[in-house]
Scaffold this motif. Structure first.
Motif, mmCIF file in Angstrom:
data_model
loop_
_atom_site.group_PDB
_atom_site.id
_atom_site.type_symbol
_atom_site.label_atom_id
_atom_site.label_comp_id
_atom_site.label_asym_id
_atom_site.label_seq_id
_atom_site.Cartn_x
_atom_site.Cartn_y
_atom_site.Cartn_z
ATOM 1 N N ILE A 104 0.869 -1.185 0.000
ATOM 2 C CA ILE A 104 0.000 0.000 0.000
ATOM 3 C C ILE A 104 0.903 1.231 0.000
ATOM 4 O O ILE A 104 1.884 1.302 0.746
ATOM 5 N N MET A 105 0.535 2.190 -0.847
ATOM 6 C CA MET A 105 1.331 3.420 -0.932
ATOM 7 C C MET A 105 0.435 4.616 -0.627
ATOM 8 O O MET A 105 -0.750 4.609 -0.988
ATOM 9 N N VAL A 106 0.998 5.609 0.046
ATOM 10 C CA VAL A 106 0.254 6.848 0.284
ATOM 11 C C VAL A 106 0.648 7.824 -0.827
ATOM 12 O O VAL A 106 1.817 8.191 -0.965
ATOM 13 N N LEU A 107 -0.327 8.209 -1.651
ATOM 14 C CA LEU A 107 -0.042 9.139 -2.748
ATOM 15 C C LEU A 107 0.134 10.551 -2.185
ATOM 16 O O LEU A 107 -0.297 10.832 -1.056
ATOM 17 N N PRO A 108 0.754 11.467 -2.947
ATOM 18 C CA PRO A 108 0.993 12.826 -2.434
ATOM 19 C C PRO A 108 -0.274 13.507 -1.910
ATOM 20 O O PRO A 108 -0.220 14.289 -0.965
ATOM 21 N N ASN A 109 -1.448 13.191 -2.477
ATOM 22 C CA ASN A 109 -2.686 13.828 -1.990
ATOM 23 C C ASN A 109 -3.312 13.068 -0.810
ATOM 24 O O ASN A 109 -4.429 13.365 -0.402
ATOM 25 N N GLY A 110 -2.591 12.083 -0.280
ATOM 26 C CA GLY A 110 -3.072 11.358 0.905
ATOM 27 C C GLY A 110 -3.905 10.129 0.570
ATOM 28 O O GLY A 110 -4.222 9.336 1.454
ATOM 29 N N THR A 111 -4.257 9.952 -0.689
ATOM 30 C CA THR A 111 -5.035 8.762 -1.076
ATOM 31 C C THR A 111 -4.187 7.509 -0.875
ATOM 32 O O THR A 111 -2.988 7.513 -1.148
ATOM 33 N N LEU A 112 -4.847 6.453 -0.400
ATOM 34 C CA LEU A 112 -4.140 5.179 -0.254
ATOM 35 C C LEU A 112 -4.314 4.372 -1.527
ATOM 36 O O LEU A 112 -5.432 4.228 -2.025
ATOM 37 N N GLN A 113 -3.217 3.853 -2.043
ATOM 38 C CA GLN A 113 -3.315 3.011 -3.228
ATOM 39 C C GLN A 113 -2.734 1.640 -2.895
ATOM 40 O O GLN A 113 -1.560 1.516 -2.531
ATOM 41 N N GLY A 114 -3.580 0.607 -2.991
ATOM 42 C CA GLY A 114 -3.120 -0.755 -2.698
ATOM 43 C C GLY A 114 -2.883 -1.501 -3.992
ATOM 44 O O GLY A 114 -3.536 -1.234 -4.997
ATOM 45 N N ALA A 115 -1.957 -2.430 -3.976
ATOM 46 C CA ALA A 115 -1.735 -3.245 -5.178
ATOM 47 C C ALA A 115 -1.256 -4.627 -4.759
ATOM 48 O O ALA A 115 -0.591 -4.791 -3.731
ATOM 49 N N SER A 116 -1.629 -5.606 -5.575
ATOM 50 C CA SER A 116 -1.294 -6.987 -5.283
ATOM 51 C C SER A 116 -0.486 -7.557 -6.438
ATOM 52 O O SER A 116 -0.819 -7.358 -7.610
ATOM 53 N N ASP A 117 0.547 -8.253 -6.108
ATOM 54 C CA ASP A 117 1.449 -8.832 -7.107
ATOM 55 C C ASP A 117 0.686 -9.789 -8.018
ATOM 56 O O ASP A 117 -0.082 -10.630 -7.537
ATOM 57 N N PRO A 118 0.865 -9.706 -9.334
ATOM 58 C CA PRO A 118 0.163 -10.641 -10.220
ATOM 59 C C PRO A 118 0.737 -12.046 -10.170
ATOM 60 O O PRO A 118 0.141 -12.972 -10.725
ATOM 61 N N ARG A 119 1.846 -12.267 -9.482
ATOM 62 C CA ARG A 119 2.511 -13.567 -9.586
ATOM 63 C C ARG A 119 1.751 -14.698 -8.904
ATOM 64 O O ARG A 119 1.862 -15.839 -9.298
ATOM 65 N N ARG A 120 1.011 -14.431 -7.832
ATOM 66 C CA ARG A 120 0.359 -15.551 -7.142
ATOM 67 C C ARG A 120 -1.147 -15.397 -6.976
ATOM 68 O O ARG A 120 -1.827 -16.371 -6.740
ATOM 69 N N GLY A 121 -1.684 -14.209 -6.999
ATOM 70 C CA GLY A 121 -3.131 -14.125 -6.926
ATOM 71 C C GLY A 121 -3.711 -13.558 -5.657
ATOM 72 O O GLY A 121 -4.672 -14.079 -5.117
ATOM 73 N N GLY A 122 -3.148 -12.499 -5.125
ATOM 74 C CA GLY A 122 -3.770 -11.784 -4.016
ATOM 75 C C GLY A 122 -4.696 -10.712 -4.563
ATOM 76 O O GLY A 122 -5.030 -10.712 -5.738
ATOM 77 N N ALA A 123 -5.118 -9.806 -3.692
ATOM 78 C CA ALA A 123 -6.012 -8.740 -4.147
ATOM 79 C C ALA A 123 -5.865 -7.533 -3.228
ATOM 80 O O ALA A 123 -5.523 -7.680 -2.050
ATOM 81 N N ALA A 124 -6.099 -6.352 -3.800
ATOM 82 C CA ALA A 124 -6.130 -5.134 -2.987
ATOM 83 C C ALA A 124 -7.585 -4.829 -2.678
ATOM 84 O O ALA A 124 -8.437 -4.889 -3.556
ATOM 85 N N ILE A 125 -7.872 -4.527 -1.421
ATOM 86 C CA ILE A 125 -9.262 -4.276 -1.025
ATOM 87 C C ILE A 125 -9.316 -2.963 -0.265
ATOM 88 O O ILE A 125 -8.480 -2.714 0.608
ATOM 89 N N GLY A 126 -10.323 -2.125 -0.578
ATOM 90 C CA GLY A 126 -10.511 -0.880 0.156
ATOM 91 C C GLY A 126 -11.869 -0.883 0.845
ATOM 92 O O GLY A 126 -12.844 -1.395 0.286
ATOM 93 N N TYR A 127 -11.928 -0.351 2.046
ATOM 94 C CA TYR A 127 -13.216 -0.233 2.757
ATOM 95 C C TYR A 127 -13.567 1.221 2.937
ATOM 96 O O TYR A 127 -12.702 2.022 3.224
#
Ligand code: DON
Length: 299
Positions: free
Chosen positions: A276-299
Motif C-alpha cells: 500500500i502506498m500513500v499518494l501525495p494527496n493522501g489517497t491510499l493506493q493498494g496493489a497486489s502482485d500478479p505472480r500468485r493471486g492476491g487482491a487489494a481491497i478498500g473499505y
C-alpha cells in the motif's frame, strides 16, 4: 452447489462452453443441439472426473474451470459436424500446486496506522495437521535453521554456526514486512513478500523501483525481479528482466546468471509483494502482485 458436489462447477463449466452458441436458433433437440450438449458435457465431465473431490483433501482449479476464457478454449475443439471421441477429450485443466508457505498482507487504516504482516510455515502444509489445543499448523520451519552448517537448505542458502540448531533457539527467517516513512517520518509505503531467501531482495526492489526509479506501485510490483544470495554465486532473473545484451554485458563482468522460469518448480517466479502506498494527496493506493493471486481491497 460447491464441492464436495461437482454440481455447481460442472454446471457452470457447461454453460461457459455453450455460451458461444445460440442454442435456441438450433431448435430444441435438433441434431445440432444434442451434438453441442454432448460435446460440452463430455469436456466438462472430463475435468470434473479428473480434478474434483473433497475440498478438505484436494485443491481444485475451479476458478479456471468455470471461467469464460477456459470455456472458449474448450469450445474451440468442438467440431460442428463430427463428434469428438471421448478418448480424444482429456481433462484440459492443470492441478493446482499445493501451496502453503508464507502469508503476506499490508493494512493501512483511515488514520494512517499501518501494519505489515508476514507469517510463515515455510514451504508446505505438510500433513495438513493443526496441533490440537495450540491452533497452529505443523510445518517444516526447521529447514530455516542451518541444519548442517555450511550445507545449503531448500532455498540454497548456505548458513553457518550462528543459525545452527540449539535448544530454545529460533530459526533465522528472511521475512521482511516493511513500513517505509518519508524523511519527515510520515507513512509512505507498506510492503513485504513471501519467497524464502528471495524475500529480502524482492522487498528491496519493490521499494527501490518506487523511490529510485519513480515507478507507480503497480509498475514496481509487476516489474520483473532479480536475486542474489551470496551462494550459489549467480544472479537469478525473471525472464523479462534482462535483455540478451544486458546478460552478455553482465557475463563479461564475470557474473553467472540463471533464468528462474521453470514450470516444474514450485516457485518459478520471485516473490509476491502485497503493498500500500500513500499518494501525495493522501489517497491510499493498494496493489497486489500478479505472480500468485492476491487482491487489494478498500473499505
Ligand atoms: O521465514 C522464512 O524466511 C521462510 N520460512 C519463508 C518461506 C517462504 O517464504 C516460502 N514461500 N514462498
Amino acid at each position: 452447489m460447491p464441492p464436495p458436489s461437482s454440481g455447481g462447477a460442472t454446471l457452470a463449466a457447461t454453460a461457459k462452453i455453450l455460451e458461444g452458441y445460440s442454442l435456441a436458433s438450433l431448435g430444441w433437440h435438433s441434431p445440432e443441439h444434442v451434438h453441442l450438449l454432448a460435446e460440452a458435457w463430455k469436456r466438462a465431465y472430463a475435468d470434473r472426473n479428473a480434478f474434483l473431490g473433497d475440498p478438505d483433501f484436494v485443491a481444485m482449479p475451479i476458478q479456471r474451470m468455470i471461467s469464460a476464457e477456459y470455456g472458449a478454449e474448450r469450445r474451440a475443439s468442438i467440431r460442428m459436424e463430427r463428434a469428438t471421441p471421448s478418448e480424444q477429450v482429456g481433462p484440459g485443466l492443470s492441478p493446482l500446486k499445493a501451496d502453503g508457505n508464507t502469508t503476506r498482507f499490508s493494512v493501512v487504516d483511515s488514520k494512517g496506522n499501518a501494519v505489515a504482516v508476514t507469517t510463515t510455515i515455510n514451504s508446505l502444509y505438510g500433513i495438513h495437521a493443526v496441533v490440537p489445543y495450540a491452533g497452529f499448523f505443523l510445518n517444516n520451519e526447521m529447514d530455516d535453521f542451518a541444519a548442517k552448517p555450511g550445507t545449503a537448505n531448500q532455498f540454497g542458502l548456505v548458513q553457518g554456526e550462528a543459525n545452527a540448531i540449539a535448544p530454545g533457539k529460533r530459526m533465522l527467517s528472511a521475512m521482511t514486512p516493511t513500513i517505509v516513512v518519508d524523511p519527515k517520518g510520515k507513512l509512505f509505503y507498506v510492503t513485504g513478500s513471501p519467497g524464502g531467501a528471495t524475500i529480502i531482495t524482492n522487498v528491496f526492489q519493490s521499494i527501490s523501483n518506487i523511490v529510485d526509479f519513480g515507478m507507480t506501485i503497480t509498475q514496481a510490483m509487476n516489474a520483473p525481479r532479480l536475486h542474489h544470495q551470496h551462494l550459489p554465486d549467480r544472479i537469478d532473473y525473471e525472464r523479462a528482466s534482462l535483455s540478451a545484451e544486458t546478460i552478455r554485458a553482465l557475463e563479461a563482468m564475470g557474473h553467472k546468471l540463471r533464468d528462474t522460469y521453470n514450470p516444474k518448480e514450485l516457485y518459478p517466479y520471485i516473490g509476491d509483494v502485497q503493498a500500500i502506498m500513500v499518494l501525495p494527496n493522501g489517497t491510499l493506493q493498494g496493489a497486489s502482485d500478479p505472480r500468485r493471486g492476491g487482491a487489494a481491497i478498500g473499505y
